[in-house]
Enzyme design. Structure first.
Site, short mmCIF file in Angstrom:
data_model
loop_
_atom_site.label_atom_id
_atom_site.label_comp_id
_atom_site.label_asym_id
_atom_site.label_seq_id
_atom_site.Cartn_x
_atom_site.Cartn_y
_atom_site.Cartn_z
N GLY A 10 -54.12 32.98 -7.01
CA GLY A 10 -56.19 32.44 -6.67
C GLY A 10 -55.91 31.94 -4.62
O GLY A 10 -54.55 31.90 -4.72
N ASP A 36 -49.01 30.55 -20.08
CA ASP A 36 -49.67 30.60 -20.08
C ASP A 36 -50.43 28.93 -20.42
O ASP A 36 -49.22 28.48 -21.47
CB ASP A 36 -50.17 30.84 -22.07
CG ASP A 36 -51.85 30.44 -22.31
OD1 ASP A 36 -52.17 29.66 -22.22
OD2 ASP A 36 -52.20 30.69 -23.34
N LEU A 37 -50.93 28.38 -19.26
CA LEU A 37 -51.26 26.49 -19.08
C LEU A 37 -51.34 26.25 -20.75
O LEU A 37 -51.27 25.06 -21.05
CB LEU A 37 -52.46 27.31 -18.64
CG LEU A 37 -51.83 26.61 -16.78
CD1 LEU A 37 -53.45 26.47 -16.00
CD2 LEU A 37 -50.83 25.41 -16.53
N THR A 62 -62.18 28.83 -13.22
CA THR A 62 -63.88 28.27 -12.35
C THR A 62 -64.75 29.44 -12.21
O THR A 62 -65.06 29.48 -11.62
CB THR A 62 -62.37 28.56 -10.89
OG1 THR A 62 -62.57 29.59 -10.58
CG2 THR A 62 -61.33 27.56 -10.31
N THR A 101 -63.16 18.81 -7.95
CA THR A 101 -64.77 19.33 -7.50
C THR A 101 -65.74 18.55 -7.67
O THR A 101 -65.72 17.92 -8.62
CB THR A 101 -65.21 20.54 -8.42
OG1 THR A 101 -66.30 20.85 -8.02
CG2 THR A 101 -64.81 20.69 -10.52
N TYR A 125 -68.64 23.63 -16.53
CA TYR A 125 -67.46 24.02 -16.05
C TYR A 125 -67.44 22.65 -15.14
O TYR A 125 -65.52 22.22 -14.86
CB TYR A 125 -67.57 24.78 -14.45
CG TYR A 125 -66.39 24.35 -13.78
CD1 TYR A 125 -65.39 25.05 -13.38
CD2 TYR A 125 -66.96 24.02 -12.54
CE1 TYR A 125 -64.87 24.45 -12.44
CE2 TYR A 125 -66.59 24.05 -11.06
CZ TYR A 125 -64.71 24.27 -10.99
OH TYR A 125 -63.76 23.99 -10.26
N LYS A 129 -63.42 20.43 -15.97
CA LYS A 129 -63.03 19.49 -14.49
C LYS A 129 -63.11 18.14 -14.60
O LYS A 129 -61.25 17.43 -14.98
CB LYS A 129 -63.43 19.97 -13.24
CG LYS A 129 -63.27 21.59 -13.10
CD LYS A 129 -61.85 21.43 -12.62
CE LYS A 129 -61.32 21.53 -12.28
NZ LYS A 129 -59.76 22.15 -11.55
N TRP A 150 -66.51 24.10 -2.25
CA TRP A 150 -67.10 25.57 -1.50
C TRP A 150 -65.65 26.35 -0.58
O TRP A 150 -65.31 26.35 0.52
CB TRP A 150 -68.46 25.10 -0.29
CG TRP A 150 -69.23 24.17 -1.15
CD1 TRP A 150 -69.70 24.07 -2.54
CD2 TRP A 150 -70.92 24.18 -0.23
NE1 TRP A 150 -71.25 24.09 -2.43
CE2 TRP A 150 -71.40 24.23 -1.49
CE3 TRP A 150 -71.62 24.38 0.65
CZ2 TRP A 150 -72.88 24.19 -0.83
CZ3 TRP A 150 -72.79 25.08 1.13
CH2 TRP A 150 -73.75 24.25 0.45
#
Length: 282
Positions: A10, A36-37, A62, A101, A125, A129, A150
């Site tokens: 990412g 794999d998380l 995300t 976030t 989302y 988080k 952003w």
């Protein structure tokens, strides 16, 4: 010092590994191809084998829109996956840096959110988080939680790349003008994170480039700096007819950085100019 960075495919994980390498710090960037998380045993085994001193946990689910139709998957990655990283970090006594976030807040009002303001996520989302934050905060002492917003960088999709493409294809675009926040250039954020991870100034921080704008303001600056002639028409969120609720107020106070002695990030307009040079658009 040895650092494990998740989400290297990412935008932010990529720039963290790049910055750590430039600083001469031993590091390893991993992504979904490595483990794999959501598989606790695999995460534990990998972290124990590498035995890092610190973990920068940049990996996340995300896709804001898709999260509404895949809430279990989003929760498994952002909540459960982070819990797995927390337990693995504790097992090797590593500090953990978790990237959160602006979406954990209500998005209401006009004042910048402070780090101690109550969280009130308004979509799936944001909720997932926030679950990740809780996993970190409730179990760890050596942790950093960094809320950002952003983001744009070289490795991956983002608003700037979308505007550049559409600005080349169209003469005019409708862009929302009643959602406000701060664009954040991932190399700038990565620089701060790599400074922070080498300290014991643990806690919750807000980190974005300086200055606030609307998405329409951001789009206009992209067109201006890139020399595109596409006209931006500001519209309301209601007129844009978005399917998922997004925060109208994503302003984040960076006072916590100042209080801890960390340098704040440059103005977002300056960051955009450097990014466009990096993309060969300026």
């Amino acid at each position: 010092m040895k650092v494990l960075v998740t989400g290297v495919a990412g935008q932010l994980g990529y720039d963290c590994v790049k910055r750590l390498t430039a600083l001469g710090i031993e590091c390893k960037g991993v992504d979904r191809d490595d483990f794999d998380l959501t598989d606790a045993q695999t995460v534990m085994a990998y972290v124990k084998d590498y035995a890092p001193d610190a973990i920068m946990h940049c990996a996340a689910y995300t896709n804001v829109d898709k999260a509404e139709t895949e809430p279990e998957i989003a929760a498994d990655v952002n909540g459960g996956g982070t819990l797995n990283m927390v337990r693995a970090a504790l097992a090797v006594d590593a500090a953990l840096m978790y990237i959160s976030t602006d979406y954990v807040f209500s998005g209401e009002g006009t004042e910048p959110f402070q780090v101690k303001d109550p969280i009130a996520p308004q979509n799936v989302y944001g909720l997932t988080k926030a679950q990740g934050e809780e996993a970190v905060r409730s179990l760890m002492q050596k942790f950093f939680i960094i809320r950002t917003a952003w983001v744009f960088g070289l490795n991956g999709r983002n608003f700037v790349k979308t505007m550049l493409r559409l600005g080349s294809e169209k003469e005019e675009l409708n862009v929302v003008n009643d959602q406000f926040g701060s664009p954040t250039y991932t190399p700038d954020l990565a620089r701060l994170m790599c400074d922070m991870i080498r300290t014991n100034h643990y806690g919750v921080y807000h980190a974005t480039n300086e200055g606030f704008c609307s998405w329409a303001d951001f789009a206009e600056e992209i067109m201006k700096q890139s020399g595109r002639k596409c006209r931006i028409h500001p519209v309301t969120t209601e007129e844009y007819n978005a399917t998922v609720k997004r925060p109208a107020n994503s302003r984040l106070s960076k006072q916590s950085l100042t209080d801890a002695g960390f340098d704040r990030l440059p103005p977002w307009q300056d960051a955009l100019a450097r990014y466009l040079v990096e993309l060969g658009e300026k």
